[in-house]
Design an enzyme around this catalytic site. Structure first.
Site, PDB file in Angstrom:
ATOM      1  N   VAL A  11       0.825  -1.209   0.000  1.00 59.82           N
ATOM      2  CA  VAL A  11       0.000   0.000   0.000  1.00 59.82           C
ATOM      3  C   VAL A  11       0.864   1.265   0.000  1.00 59.82           C
ATOM      4  O   VAL A  11       0.675   2.163  -0.824  1.00 59.82           O
ATOM      5  CB  VAL A  11      -0.960  -0.007   1.218  1.00 59.82           C
ATOM      6  N   LYS A  35      15.424  -2.604   1.900  1.00 59.17           N
ATOM      7  CA  LYS A  35      14.318  -2.187   1.038  1.00 59.17           C
ATOM      8  C   LYS A  35      14.488  -0.722   0.625  1.00 59.17           C
ATOM      9  O   LYS A  35      14.341  -0.365  -0.544  1.00 59.17           O
ATOM     10  CB  LYS A  35      13.006  -2.369   1.819  1.00 59.17           C
ATOM     11  N   THR A 122      -5.525  -0.371   7.515  1.00 59.47           N
ATOM     12  CA  THR A 122      -6.882  -0.747   7.910  1.00 59.47           C
ATOM     13  C   THR A 122      -6.920  -0.952   9.423  1.00 59.47           C
ATOM     14  O   THR A 122      -6.278  -1.871   9.937  1.00 59.47           O
ATOM     15  CB  THR A 122      -7.281  -2.045   7.172  1.00 59.47           C
ATOM     16  N   PHE A 148      -8.489   0.961  -1.033  1.00 59.29           N
ATOM     17  CA  PHE A 148      -9.302  -0.124  -1.608  1.00 59.29           C
ATOM     18  C   PHE A 148      -8.595  -0.851  -2.751  1.00 59.29           C
ATOM     19  O   PHE A 148      -9.213  -1.631  -3.464  1.00 59.29           O
ATOM     20  CB  PHE A 148     -10.640   0.435  -2.112  1.00 59.29           C
ATOM     21  N   ASN A 204     -14.421  -5.031   2.392  1.00 59.32           N
ATOM     22  CA  ASN A 204     -13.659  -6.282   2.295  1.00 59.32           C
ATOM     23  C   ASN A 204     -14.498  -7.486   2.711  1.00 59.32           C
ATOM     24  O   ASN A 204     -14.421  -8.553   2.102  1.00 59.32           O
ATOM     25  CB  ASN A 204     -12.391  -6.200   3.143  1.00 59.32           C
ATOM     26  N   LEU A 246     -17.742 -13.487  -7.968  1.00 64.21           N
ATOM     27  CA  LEU A 246     -18.664 -14.611  -7.905  1.00 64.21           C
ATOM     28  C   LEU A 246     -18.003 -15.780  -8.635  1.00 64.21           C
ATOM     29  O   LEU A 246     -18.619 -16.437  -9.458  1.00 64.21           O
ATOM     30  CB  LEU A 246     -19.986 -14.207  -8.589  1.00 64.21           C
ATOM     31  N   CYS A 256      -5.385  -9.283   3.209  1.00 67.80           N
ATOM     32  CA  CYS A 256      -6.487  -8.390   3.627  1.00 67.80           C
ATOM     33  C   CYS A 256      -7.814  -9.088   3.900  1.00 67.80           C
ATOM     34  O   CYS A 256      -8.319  -9.029   5.016  1.00 67.80           O
ATOM     35  CB  CYS A 256      -6.694  -7.323   2.571  1.00 67.80           C
ATOM     36  N   ARG A 323       0.730 -14.370   1.442  1.00 68.12           N
ATOM     37  CA  ARG A 323       0.076 -14.302   2.756  1.00 68.12           C
ATOM     38  C   ARG A 323      -1.320 -14.943   2.684  1.00 68.12           C
ATOM     39  O   ARG A 323      -2.124 -14.592   1.844  1.00 68.12           O
ATOM     40  CB  ARG A 323      -0.051 -12.835   3.210  1.00 68.12           C
TER      41      ARG A 323
HETATM   42  P1  NAD Z   1       3.138  -4.652   4.154  1.00 69.18           P
HETATM   43  O1  NAD Z   1       3.408  -5.623   5.232  1.00 69.18           O
HETATM   44  O2  NAD Z   1       3.355  -5.031   2.731  1.00 69.18           O
HETATM   45  O3  NAD Z   1       4.006  -3.325   4.399  1.00 69.18           O
HETATM   46  C1  NAD Z   1       4.177  -2.696   5.628  1.00 69.18           C
HETATM   47  C2  NAD Z   1       5.493  -1.931   5.600  1.00 69.18           C
HETATM   48  O4  NAD Z   1       5.572  -1.110   6.758  1.00 69.18           O
HETATM   49  C3  NAD Z   1       6.725  -2.835   5.628  1.00 69.18           C
HETATM   50  O5  NAD Z   1       7.598  -2.464   4.569  1.00 69.18           O
HETATM   51  C4  NAD Z   1       7.359  -2.571   6.992  1.00 69.18           C
HETATM   52  O6  NAD Z   1       8.753  -2.690   6.989  1.00 69.18           O
HETATM   53  C5  NAD Z   1       6.910  -1.138   7.225  1.00 69.18           C
HETATM   54  N1  NAD Z   1       6.933  -0.731   8.635  1.00 69.18           N
HETATM   55  C6  NAD Z   1       6.448  -1.380   9.718  1.00 69.18           C
HETATM   56  N2  NAD Z   1       6.640  -0.653  10.830  1.00 69.18           N
HETATM   57  C7  NAD Z   1       7.260   0.474  10.459  1.00 69.18           C
HETATM   58  C8  NAD Z   1       7.728   1.613  11.152  1.00 69.18           C
HETATM   59  N3  NAD Z   1       7.604   1.731  12.468  1.00 69.18           N
HETATM   60  N4  NAD Z   1       8.318   2.586  10.435  1.00 69.18           N
HETATM   61  C9  NAD Z   1       8.480   2.504   9.099  1.00 69.18           C
HETATM   62  N5  NAD Z   1       8.049   1.441   8.392  1.00 69.18           N
HETATM   63  C10 NAD Z   1       7.449   0.448   9.062  1.00 69.18           C
HETATM   64  O7  NAD Z   1       1.642  -4.184   4.366  1.00 69.18           O
HETATM   65  P2  NAD Z   1       0.562  -3.776   3.242  1.00 69.18           P
HETATM   66  O8  NAD Z   1       0.042  -4.976   2.555  1.00 69.18           O
HETATM   67  O9  NAD Z   1       1.102  -2.656   2.435  1.00 69.18           O
HETATM   68  O10 NAD Z   1      -0.625  -3.234   4.171  1.00 69.18           O
HETATM   69  C11 NAD Z   1      -0.522  -2.041   4.907  1.00 69.18           C
HETATM   70  C12 NAD Z   1      -1.888  -1.702   5.467  1.00 69.18           C
HETATM   71  O11 NAD Z   1      -2.801  -1.408   4.393  1.00 69.18           O
HETATM   72  C13 NAD Z   1      -2.553  -2.802   6.278  1.00 69.18           C
HETATM   73  O12 NAD Z   1      -3.317  -2.229   7.290  1.00 69.18           O
HETATM   74  C14 NAD Z   1      -3.476  -3.475   5.266  1.00 69.18           C
HETATM   75  O13 NAD Z   1      -4.556  -4.118   5.879  1.00 69.18           O
HETATM   76  C15 NAD Z   1      -3.932  -2.271   4.455  1.00 69.18           C
HETATM   77  N6  NAD Z   1      -4.346  -2.583   3.084  1.00 69.18           N
HETATM   78  C16 NAD Z   1      -3.613  -3.469   2.350  1.00 69.18           C
HETATM   79  C17 NAD Z   1      -4.000  -3.709   1.021  1.00 69.18           C
HETATM   80  C18 NAD Z   1      -3.218  -4.695   0.186  1.00 69.18           C
HETATM   81  O14 NAD Z   1      -3.718  -5.056  -0.894  1.00 69.18           O
HETATM   82  N7  NAD Z   1      -2.044  -5.137   0.598  1.00 69.18           N
HETATM   83  C19 NAD Z   1      -5.107  -3.064   0.456  1.00 69.18           C
HETATM   84  C20 NAD Z   1      -5.799  -2.141   1.238  1.00 69.18           C
HETATM   85  C21 NAD Z   1      -5.411  -1.912   2.556  1.00 69.18           C
END
Ligand code: NAD
Length: 435
Positions: A11, A35, A122, A148, A204, A246, A256, A323
């Protein structure tokens, strides 16, 4: 506008790169040193369509940089800080806010009061008070701007969303955040923080409910001799219902849908809403991979010592994310039964290795994964798998049997080529009249 994005996962990276593309000055912060270094070199650590090109473009234009140092990132007094860190699930299903807490405590101590902190991660409604406590400065404004996007199409989804939802505590925050998205053609809805947060969970869970619903129907189709692909199509043609989400399979996964449905269910239980429906969505999904493996056993018999080939490890095509991937669940069930599993995925091998380790064998190509196997399992709907030479696949398999967990293969063509194709609710034309 000066923007800081904390967390460069699926995200945060899309958010940072797309905001830079819209013309903002973006600094992205992540704890992961490797990274950040890779991103500054223009290397994208995840597989996501269009992301590398957009990153290069904005690095060259000097609109985006990456750092491990939060203090340095916020030193220039950004207008907005986006929080995009992970919110995984606790064992009881509730949302784990520890990553959010750490960021908010850190940010609260480092920013000026006129910077708006926007939580894009989220998080459940009802957490606003505690998040303010973590910020530890009553003057800092908190907003919610749920995301989203779908992995695999995140850039397109960000730049062309169905809607933008912004939850705010003040008119000032509404105006700042609205102006941030100038250039994106989508309706913007300004609501309360709680409404924005619940909208994300509801969306979701709605998607998850459609998938669990059709998966439940697929099991019935399996038992009564109906063709699930035809049922999906005919139900989806009703414009009140629609065809999206569907499509039956051996279950849904990803970072998610499963965790958010579980977290909403947990929230419902906590506030006393008795969320029976949400519970059922989760139960159906938990059972689906097991149901698929039971079907495999019914056809192949005892799996102990049998070699099987697996195509696809990520939870969806278009992403390398494993995941909660049903593919991993299915493989674990196969391993428990003593099967020798040879796997191939065009993008997710590295991430899968971190989960499956040495328990499976990793093939260099789809054909190699199928070679010598008593059956082939297609567990992710990668378009590459549709382009294979099926005659070659038939030659390398020891038996021409395919279990199609995602129901995406050209079944008719495969049946005609002499394969046996199985799924949950998939029937041969002579067994069930198809469209
Ligand atoms: P992710 O695990 O891919 O990425 C999280 C990142 O945050 C990692 O790179 C991690 O190193 C970094 N991080 C953690 N703690 C940190 C800190 N203190 N300082 C700096 N960086 C830090 O997660 P994601 O899939 O991108 O999801 C992030 C959020 O968005 C979640 O709440 C998820 O539910 C929501 N979300 C995800 C999606 C999706 O498709 N992946 C879609 C909508 C919403």
């Amino acid at each position: 506008m000066k923007i800081v994005v904390i967390g460069t996962g699926y995200v945060g990276l899309a958010q940072g790169v797309c905001l830079a593309h819209l013309g903002h000055d973006v600094i992205c912060v992540d704890l992961d040193v490797a990274k950040v270094d890779a991103l500054n070199r223009g290397e994208v650590p995840i597989f996501e369509r269009d992301l590398p090109e957009l990153l290069h473009e904005n690095l060259l234009a000097g609109r985006i940089t990456f750092t491990n140092d939060l203090a340095e990132a916020v030193a220039d007094n950004p207008a907005v800080v986006f929080v995009c860190v992970q919110t995984p699930q606790h064992d009881d299903g509730s949302c784990d806010l520890s990553y959010i807490e750490r960021v908010l405590r850190d940010v609260g101590a480092k920013i000026k009061a006129d910077t708006i902190v926007v939580v894009k991660s989220t998080v459940p409604p009802g957490t606003r008070t505690v998040m303010h406590e973590w910020l530890n400065n009553p003057e800092i404004e908190l907003a919610a701007n749920p995301e989203f996007l779908r992995q695999g199409t995140s850039i397109q989804d960000f730049l062309h969303p169905d809607r933008i939802v912004i939850g705010v505590e003040s008119e000032r925050a509404a105006q700042v955040l609205e102006s941030l998205y100038v250039g994106i053609e989508a309706p913007i809805f300004i609501v309360s923080v709680e409404t924005a947060q619940l909208t994300k969970y509801a969306a979701n869970s709605m998607l998850a409910s459609r998938l669990s619903f059709i998966n439940e129907i697929a099991k019935i189709a399996d038992l009564v001799g109906a063709d699930i692909k035809s049922v999906e199509k005919l139900v989806g043609l009703d414009h009140r219902i629609g065809e999206k989400f569907l499509r039956s399979s051996a279950g849904f996964g990803g970072g998610c849908l499963p965790k958010d449905t579980l977290a909403l269910c947990h929230l419902g239980q906590t506030v006393g809403s008795e969320p029976i429906f949400l519970q059922s969505i989760i139960e159906v999904n938990d059972n689906q991979p097991r149901w698929f493996v039971r079907k495999i056993e019914k056809i192949l018999g005892n799996l102990d010592g049998q070699q099987v080939g697996v195509w696809g490890l990520s939870f969806n095509q278009g992403t390398d994310d494993v995941r909660y991937s049903p593919a991993i669940r299915i493989i674990e069930e196969l391993l428990e039964r003593g099967a020798k599993v040879v796997v191939y995925d065009p993008q997710a091998m590295e991430k899968a290795k971190q989960v499956l380790g040495q328990d499976v064998m990793y093939a260099a190509s789809a054909i190699e994964a199928a070679r010598g196997a008593v059956a082939l399992f297609t567990l992710t709907e990668w378009p590459q798998f549709l382009e294979v030479d099926w005659l070659e696949v038939k030659q390398v398999l020891s038996r021409p049997i395919i279990f199609d967990a995602k129901h995406f293969l050209p079944h008719q063509e495969l049946w005609e080529a002499g394969f046996e194709v199985h799924g949950i609710g998939l029937w041969r034309p002579e067994d069930s009249r198809q469209l």
